[in-house]
Design a protein around this motif. Sequence first.
Motif, PDB file in Angstrom:
ATOM      1  N   TYR A  49      11.360  -6.103 -19.794  1.00  0.00           N
ATOM      2  CA  TYR A  49      10.661  -6.503 -21.010  1.00  0.00           C
ATOM      3  C   TYR A  49      11.141  -7.878 -21.467  1.00  0.00           C
ATOM      4  CZ  TYR A  49       9.180  -6.821 -25.809  1.00  0.00           C
ATOM      5  OH  TYR A  49       8.619  -7.263 -26.989  1.00  0.00           O
ATOM      6  N   VAL A  50      10.207  -8.713 -21.916  1.00  0.00           N
ATOM      7  CA  VAL A  50      10.521 -10.013 -22.504  1.00  0.00           C
ATOM      8  C   VAL A  50       9.686 -10.163 -23.770  1.00  0.00           C
ATOM      9  CG1 VAL A  50      10.504 -12.511 -22.222  1.00  0.00           C
ATOM     10  CG2 VAL A  50      11.044 -11.053 -20.268  1.00  0.00           C
ATOM     11  N   SER A  51      10.339 -10.338 -24.911  1.00  0.00           N
ATOM     12  CA  SER A  51       9.641 -10.476 -26.180  1.00  0.00           C
ATOM     13  C   SER A  51       8.887 -11.803 -26.249  1.00  0.00           C
ATOM     14  CB  SER A  51      10.639 -10.406 -27.339  1.00  0.00           C
ATOM     15  OG  SER A  51      10.017 -10.772 -28.560  1.00  0.00           O
ATOM     16  N   PRO A  52       7.690 -11.813 -26.863  1.00  0.00           N
ATOM     17  CA  PRO A  52       6.990 -13.084 -27.064  1.00  0.00           C
ATOM     18  C   PRO A  52       7.748 -14.036 -27.977  1.00  0.00           C
ATOM     19  CG  PRO A  52       5.917 -11.311 -28.294  1.00  0.00           C
ATOM     20  CD  PRO A  52       6.919 -10.666 -27.387  1.00  0.00           C
ATOM     21  N   LEU A  53       8.694 -13.508 -28.758  1.00  0.00           N
ATOM     22  CA  LEU A  53       9.453 -14.360 -29.677  1.00  0.00           C
ATOM     23  C   LEU A  53      10.595 -15.100 -28.989  1.00  0.00           C
ATOM     24  CD1 LEU A  53       9.627 -12.037 -32.817  1.00  0.00           C
ATOM     25  CD2 LEU A  53       7.828 -13.617 -32.108  1.00  0.00           C
ATOM     26  N   LEU A  54      10.870 -14.785 -27.730  1.00  0.00           N
ATOM     27  CA  LEU A  54      11.913 -15.509 -27.002  1.00  0.00           C
ATOM     28  C   LEU A  54      11.527 -16.951 -26.715  1.00  0.00           C
ATOM     29  CD1 LEU A  54      13.581 -13.104 -24.392  1.00  0.00           C
ATOM     30  CD2 LEU A  54      14.684 -14.404 -26.213  1.00  0.00           C
ATOM     31  N   SER A  55      10.252 -17.273 -26.906  1.00  0.00           N
ATOM     32  CA  SER A  55       9.818 -18.654 -26.717  1.00  0.00           C
ATOM     33  C   SER A  55      10.078 -19.511 -27.955  1.00  0.00           C
ATOM     34  CB  SER A  55       8.327 -18.693 -26.373  1.00  0.00           C
ATOM     35  OG  SER A  55       7.549 -18.146 -27.431  1.00  0.00           O
ATOM     36  N   ARG A  56      10.532 -18.886 -29.038  1.00  0.00           N
ATOM     37  CA  ARG A  56      10.805 -19.635 -30.265  1.00  0.00           C
ATOM     38  C   ARG A  56      11.951 -20.621 -30.054  1.00  0.00           C
ATOM     39  NH1 ARG A  56       8.499 -17.305 -34.956  1.00  0.00           N
ATOM     40  NH2 ARG A  56       6.616 -16.216 -34.246  1.00  0.00           N
ATOM     41  N   HIS A  57      11.918 -21.706 -30.798  1.00  0.00           N
ATOM     42  CA  HIS A  57      12.949 -22.742 -30.693  1.00  0.00           C
ATOM     43  C   HIS A  57      14.334 -22.161 -30.982  1.00  0.00           C
ATOM     44  CE1 HIS A  57      14.901 -26.641 -30.966  1.00  0.00           C
ATOM     45  NE2 HIS A  57      15.400 -26.285 -32.146  1.00  0.00           N
ATOM     46  N   GLY A  58      15.288 -22.425 -30.119  1.00  0.00           N
ATOM     47  CA  GLY A  58      16.666 -22.004 -30.318  1.00  0.00           C
ATOM     48  C   GLY A  58      16.973 -20.593 -29.878  1.00  0.00           C
ATOM     49  N   ALA A  59      15.979 -19.836 -29.413  1.00  0.00           N
ATOM     50  CA  ALA A  59      16.205 -18.439 -29.054  1.00  0.00           C
ATOM     51  C   ALA A  59      17.130 -18.315 -27.855  1.00  0.00           C
ATOM     52  CB  ALA A  59      14.879 -17.749 -28.773  1.00  0.00           C
ATOM     53  N   VAL A  60      18.138 -17.463 -27.986  1.00  0.00           N
ATOM     54  CA  VAL A  60      19.076 -17.159 -26.901  1.00  0.00           C
ATOM     55  C   VAL A  60      18.971 -15.662 -26.629  1.00  0.00           C
ATOM     56  CG1 VAL A  60      21.489 -17.106 -26.183  1.00  0.00           C
ATOM     57  CG2 VAL A  60      20.625 -19.022 -27.544  1.00  0.00           C
ATOM     58  N   GLU A  61      18.652 -15.300 -25.403  1.00  0.00           N
ATOM     59  CA  GLU A  61      18.391 -13.893 -25.092  1.00  0.00           C
ATOM     60  C   GLU A  61      19.646 -13.046 -25.179  1.00  0.00           C
ATOM     61  OE1 GLU A  61      16.297 -10.993 -21.724  1.00  0.00           O
ATOM     62  OE2 GLU A  61      16.419 -13.163 -21.400  1.00  0.00           O
ATOM     63  N   ALA A  62      19.489 -11.845 -25.723  1.00  0.00           N
ATOM     64  CA  ALA A  62      20.583 -10.875 -25.790  1.00  0.00           C
ATOM     65  C   ALA A  62      20.767 -10.210 -24.437  1.00  0.00           C
ATOM     66  CB  ALA A  62      20.282  -9.824 -26.859  1.00  0.00           C
ATOM     67  N   GLY A  63      21.904  -9.583 -24.263  1.00  0.00           N
ATOM     68  CA  GLY A  63      22.185  -8.832 -23.051  1.00  0.00           C
ATOM     69  C   GLY A  63      22.360  -7.360 -23.364  1.00  0.00           C
ATOM     70  N   GLY A  64      22.698  -6.588 -22.343  1.00  0.00           N
ATOM     71  CA  GLY A  64      22.968  -5.174 -22.525  1.00  0.00           C
ATOM     72  C   GLY A  64      21.757  -4.428 -23.038  1.00  0.00           C
ATOM     73  N   PRO A  65      21.955  -3.493 -23.975  1.00  0.00           N
ATOM     74  CA  PRO A  65      20.844  -2.663 -24.462  1.00  0.00           C
ATOM     75  C   PRO A  65      19.807  -3.439 -25.260  1.00  0.00           C
ATOM     76  CG  PRO A  65      22.815  -2.268 -25.762  1.00  0.00           C
ATOM     77  CD  PRO A  65      23.234  -3.114 -24.607  1.00  0.00           C
TER      78      PRO A  65
END
Length: 362
Positions: free
Chosen positions: A3-19
Motif C-alpha cells: 500500500y502507498v498513500s496518495p498523501l506520500l506525494s505531499r511536499h516533505g513527506a517521509v515514509e514510515a516503516g514497520g506497521p
Amino acid sequence: MTYVSPLLSRHGAVEAGGPDAGVASHYGDPLREQRDLARGTAVVDLSYRGVVTVSGPDRLSWLNTLSSQQVASLQPGASSELLLLSVQGRIEHDARIIDDGETAWLLVEAAEAPVLAQWLDRMKFMLRVEVADVSSDWAVAGSVTPVPAWAQYQCWTDPWPNIGPGGFAYTGVPEDSHPGRDRPWHEYLIPAAKFAQAIEASGRSLAGTMASEALRIAAWRPRLGAETDDKTIPHELDLIRTAVHLAKGCYKGQETVARVHNLGHPPRRLVFLQLDGSQHTLPAPGSEVLLGERKVGTVTSVAQHYEMGAVALAVVKRSVDPSATLVVNDDGEPYAAAQEIIVAPDAGQVVGRAGGFLRPPR
C-alpha cells in the motif's frame, strides 16, 4: 500489493516503516506536527489500516459470542473495542468496532484484516452474516478533535481511558488524572477514492504517524503488534477497562480472563518510561529493559514527545519494584528510565479484596 498513500506525494513527506508503512511518518517538522495534532488543528493519515465489515441481521449477536466485549446491543454510531482471544486467553485480534445499523465496521492493523476476515468467515456456520475485507475501498484518518467537514463519514471514537460497562481499571492513578484524558481520539472511515479530497476539505494541516504515536504512548494506549506478543493477555496492558466485559456470557479465552482477574496476577505489566534524553537519540523498540544486570522486560514503543521528551512503553515482569530506576539497553547503548505505573503490581485477585490499586467503574 504494498500500500502507498496518495498523501506520500505531499511536499516533505517521509515514509514510515514497520506497521505504519505506506503513509508518512512526518512531513518535515515532526514536533510541530505533533503540537498541531494535540491541539486539534491537524489530522493524521492512517489509510494503511485494515477495514473488515460484518453485515447481516445476526452480526452483533454473533460477534458478541466470539469476542471479549458486550456488543449484542451496540447502538448505531456507538464506538467500542473488542478482543478475540485464544483458548489460553492470549490476544489474537484487537478491533475497533462501530455499527451503522446494518453493518459492523472493524478497524484493525493492516496485517490483521485478511487474517481476521478469513477467520470470521470460517466461523459463520448457518448464521445470517457476511464478512468482507474492504481495506482497499476505505481509508482511515485520525484526529484529536471531531472534524466538522467529515460529519457524513463513520467516526470511531476511542473509549480509552474510560472504564466501560463490565470493565475494570488496573492502574494506580486516580481516573480523573489518567494521561489518556489529554488525548481524545477519533478515527474516520473515508472512501479511498475521495481520501485526498477529504483531507483538503478538512481545513486542517497534516501530521505524520510519528505525531500520533507519540500522543498514543503518552496516553498509555496499547497497540496490537507493538505492546502485544504471542503470550499477551488483556490484564497486562490494562485492556480490561475498554475491551473486556467481565460479566458477559461465554467466549473463547473467558476462563483465563476470569481466573487471572479474580484469583491470580498477570505475569507482566505495562509501564510508561521517561527516558534520559541526554544522548539525543532514541532506543529501538525491542530493546532490553534492565534492573541492574538482569533483564526484566522489553521496550515496545518509543517516541520523542513535544513536551516530555523521550518516552516509551515497555512490558516488564510483575515483580519489578515500581519505584526502581530501570535502564534500557539498545545494543550496548544505555538509557536511564524512570517508570510510571500503568498496570499495578498487585493487579488481579479481585475476589475478597477491599482495596489496593484496582478501581471498578464509577
